[in-house]
Design a protein around this motif. Structure first.
Motif, PDB file in Angstrom:
ATOM      1  N   GLU A 111     -29.439  40.782 -68.096  1.00 46.42           N
ATOM      2  CA  GLU A 111     -28.664  41.993 -68.349  1.00 46.42           C
ATOM      3  C   GLU A 111     -29.560  43.205 -68.578  1.00 46.42           C
ATOM      4  O   GLU A 111     -29.267  44.299 -68.107  1.00 46.42           O
ATOM      5  N   GLU A 112     -30.649  43.026 -69.311  1.00 49.82           N
ATOM      6  CA  GLU A 112     -31.508  44.165 -69.607  1.00 49.82           C
ATOM      7  C   GLU A 112     -32.261  44.661 -68.374  1.00 49.82           C
ATOM      8  O   GLU A 112     -32.635  45.829 -68.308  1.00 49.82           O
ATOM      9  N   LEU A 113     -32.467  43.785 -67.408  1.00 49.15           N
ATOM     10  CA  LEU A 113     -33.243  44.161 -66.223  1.00 49.15           C
ATOM     11  C   LEU A 113     -32.368  44.576 -65.048  1.00 49.15           C
ATOM     12  O   LEU A 113     -32.889  44.985 -64.009  1.00 49.15           O
ATOM     13  N   ARG A 114     -31.051  44.530 -65.195  1.00 49.54           N
ATOM     14  CA  ARG A 114     -30.188  44.646 -64.020  1.00 49.54           C
ATOM     15  C   ARG A 114     -30.166  46.021 -63.392  1.00 49.54           C
ATOM     16  O   ARG A 114     -29.853  46.154 -62.205  1.00 49.54           O
ATOM     17  N   LEU A 115     -30.483  47.079 -64.138  1.00 49.18           N
ATOM     18  CA  LEU A 115     -30.453  48.417 -63.552  1.00 49.18           C
ATOM     19  C   LEU A 115     -31.804  48.874 -63.020  1.00 49.18           C
ATOM     20  O   LEU A 115     -31.916  49.982 -62.507  1.00 49.18           O
ATOM     21  N   ARG A 116     -32.802  48.033 -63.134  1.00 50.38           N
ATOM     22  CA  ARG A 116     -34.098  48.414 -62.588  1.00 50.38           C
ATOM     23  C   ARG A 116     -34.061  48.342 -61.063  1.00 50.38           C
ATOM     24  O   ARG A 116     -33.360  47.523 -60.472  1.00 50.38           O
ATOM     25  N   ALA A 117     -34.822  49.221 -60.428  1.00 54.69           N
ATOM     26  CA  ALA A 117     -34.829  49.285 -58.969  1.00 54.69           C
ATOM     27  C   ALA A 117     -35.369  47.990 -58.376  1.00 54.69           C
ATOM     28  O   ALA A 117     -36.244  47.324 -58.957  1.00 54.69           O
ATOM     29  N   VAL A 118     -34.835  47.640 -57.210  1.00 54.37           N
ATOM     30  CA  VAL A 118     -35.318  46.462 -56.492  1.00 54.37           C
ATOM     31  C   VAL A 118     -36.807  46.606 -56.221  1.00 54.37           C
ATOM     32  O   VAL A 118     -37.280  47.646 -55.770  1.00 54.37           O
ATOM     33  N   GLY A 119     -37.551  45.556 -56.513  1.00 52.21           N
ATOM     34  CA  GLY A 119     -38.980  45.557 -56.247  1.00 52.21           C
ATOM     35  C   GLY A 119     -39.839  46.099 -57.367  1.00 52.21           C
ATOM     36  O   GLY A 119     -41.070  46.065 -57.266  1.00 52.21           O
ATOM     37  N   SER A 120     -39.219  46.568 -58.453  1.00 50.26           N
ATOM     38  CA  SER A 120     -40.007  47.157 -59.542  1.00 50.26           C
ATOM     39  C   SER A 120     -40.294  46.173 -60.674  1.00 50.26           C
ATOM     40  O   SER A 120     -41.027  46.503 -61.602  1.00 50.26           O
ATOM     41  N   THR A 121     -39.725  44.973 -60.613  1.00 53.11           N
ATOM     42  CA  THR A 121     -39.839  44.032 -61.725  1.00 53.11           C
ATOM     43  C   THR A 121     -40.276  42.662 -61.219  1.00 53.11           C
ATOM     44  O   THR A 121     -39.695  42.131 -60.268  1.00 53.11           O
ATOM     45  N   THR A 122     -41.296  42.097 -61.875  1.00 52.70           N
ATOM     46  CA  THR A 122     -41.793  40.765 -61.532  1.00 52.70           C
ATOM     47  C   THR A 122     -41.848  39.923 -62.796  1.00 52.70           C
ATOM     48  O   THR A 122     -42.334  40.380 -63.834  1.00 52.70           O
TER      49      THR A 122
END
Length: 399
Positions: A111-122
């Protein structure tokens, strides 16, 4: 743009410990922040055997809200709560009987990561499951968010009375200590090669982008099945591949492209300070979902939740709180249980945003509605309803 790195290592104290999670932190901490992140500079947040799930949530939320790439390293053990049978990351005080209140629900990470842009989170994960969680994983994917690249492994319970070593994460840290930062997929494969025979019973996670986790290697048990993505609302205009994101906001309803995720455009608008544009785009998708699926549908409620988060990012806690209250009420009206994760999350977020409201009249109005919901949805934090009532009594004395 600097990156952000979150190092989280957690396991219960005492005989319930399956893995010596914290032992990996000195090795990871010896890696330069820029190498951990894969950016020129990076900020590192380290959480070693945290006690409270809310404290972890606060750090996770701050990391998720930071601009630039985010890399999350999680080492620990998975357990199921006895009421809902959902996976939790066990923390220092977690026991089998108290998982629901002392562990970190895994869906909080999603839930906390769901609004981050695609490809910005690993995410790099080295997790050990207890017997119940291991059986659960045979039929369920470990959902870490559809927009995130996820690498790592989930290991079965160690032999009786043994405490396992986070071998995969130590391999990752050792490779990074060389000073070279391979691409995440290459780093993952190099680490698996070092784990060797020890990891032959593991579920291996190797997923990038939309679609959830897929088998990445050894799986003597039934394979790790991919998440079935939720139905998508109409995507953004193809003009977002051609021009400035703002151009795509204007034409979002006119053209369609299966290659564009509206969440990416919304994230880009937020990061550039165009909060009204982001909300307008989310509102159009919400209206389309209501028209296509109904106001109480999961599709429509998803976009309402997005708008609640956008109000928070825009610094409007009144609108954010009111929207979360509406989402919670809609879910309850649709027959969802008071302890369903989505219902609890909506009320918890409304409660958090209510605490940010500075206008006394608005706080009294929203607080009365929140108190009514809290009486039905007490949540996981003891005393949440009492906290609302105390705050309301104080507000009554203000002009």
């Amino acid at each position: 743009m600097p990156g952000t790195v979150l190092l989280l290592a957690a396991s219960p104290a005492g005989k319930g410990c399956l893995v010596d999670a914290a032992s990996v932190l000195p090795v990871l901490a010896a890696v330069p922040p820029a190498v951990l992140s894969g950016t020129d500079t990076a900020n590192v947040v380290e959480l070693a055997d945290p006690l409270e799930p809310q404290a972890v949530l606060t750090r996770l939320r701050a990391a998720a809200g930071a601009p630039g790439p985010l890399t999350v390293f999680v080492t620990g053990q998975l357990q199921l709560d006895r009421r809902q049978r959902l996976p939790h990351l066990a923390l220092a005080r977690t026991t089998p009987a108290t998982v629901r209140y002392t562990g970190l629900p895994w869906h909080w990470i999603r839930e906390e990561l769901r609004l981050r842009a695609v490809g910005s989170t690993t995410l790099f994960l080295d997790l050990h499951a207890d017997a119940e969680a291991w059986e659960w994983l045979r039929a369920n994917p470990l959902d870490s968010g559809r927009n995130n690249a996820v690498y790592g492994r989930v290991a079965p319970p160690p032999s009786r009375r043994a405490v396992a070593v986070p071998a995969y994460m130590k391999a990752v840290a050792t490779i990074l200590r060389s000073g070279r930062r391979p691409a995440p997929a290459e780093l993952h494969q190099l680490a698996l090669g070092r784990v060797g025979v020890e990891g032959h019973a593991d579920l291996v996670l190797a997923a990038t982008g939309v679609g959830g986790a897929v088998p990445g290697g050894f799986a003597p048990r039934p394979p790790y099945r991919p998440e079935r993505p939720r139905p998508q609302t109409p995507p953004l205009s193809a003009s977002l591949e051609r021009g400035h994101p703002h151009d795509g906001l204007k034409d979002a309803g006119r053209q369609r492209s299966s290659d564009v995720d509206p969440h990416s455009a919304i994230s880009a608008a937020v990061q550039s300070g165009r909060h009204s544009d982001a909300d307008a785009l989310a509102a159009r998708h919400e209206q389309a979902a209501v028209h296509a699926h109904g106001p109480g549908s999961e599709e429509a409620l998803h976009w309402a939740e997005v708008r609640a988060d956008l109000a928070m990012f825009a610094g409007d806690p009144v609108r954010s709180c009111r929207t979360w209250l509406g989402v919670a009420a809609a879910r309850l009206a649709a027959g969802q249980a008071a302890d369903a994760p989505a219902v609890e999350a909506a009320v918890d977020r409304a409660h958090h945003q209510w605490g940010q409201v500075r206008d006394a009249a608005a706080a009294r109005e929203l607080g009365a509605e929140l108190a009514g919901l809290r009486s039905r949805v007490p949540g996981r934090r003891q005393g949440a309803l009492d906290h609302v009532r105390r705050q309301l009594r104080q507000l009554q004395t203000q002009g």
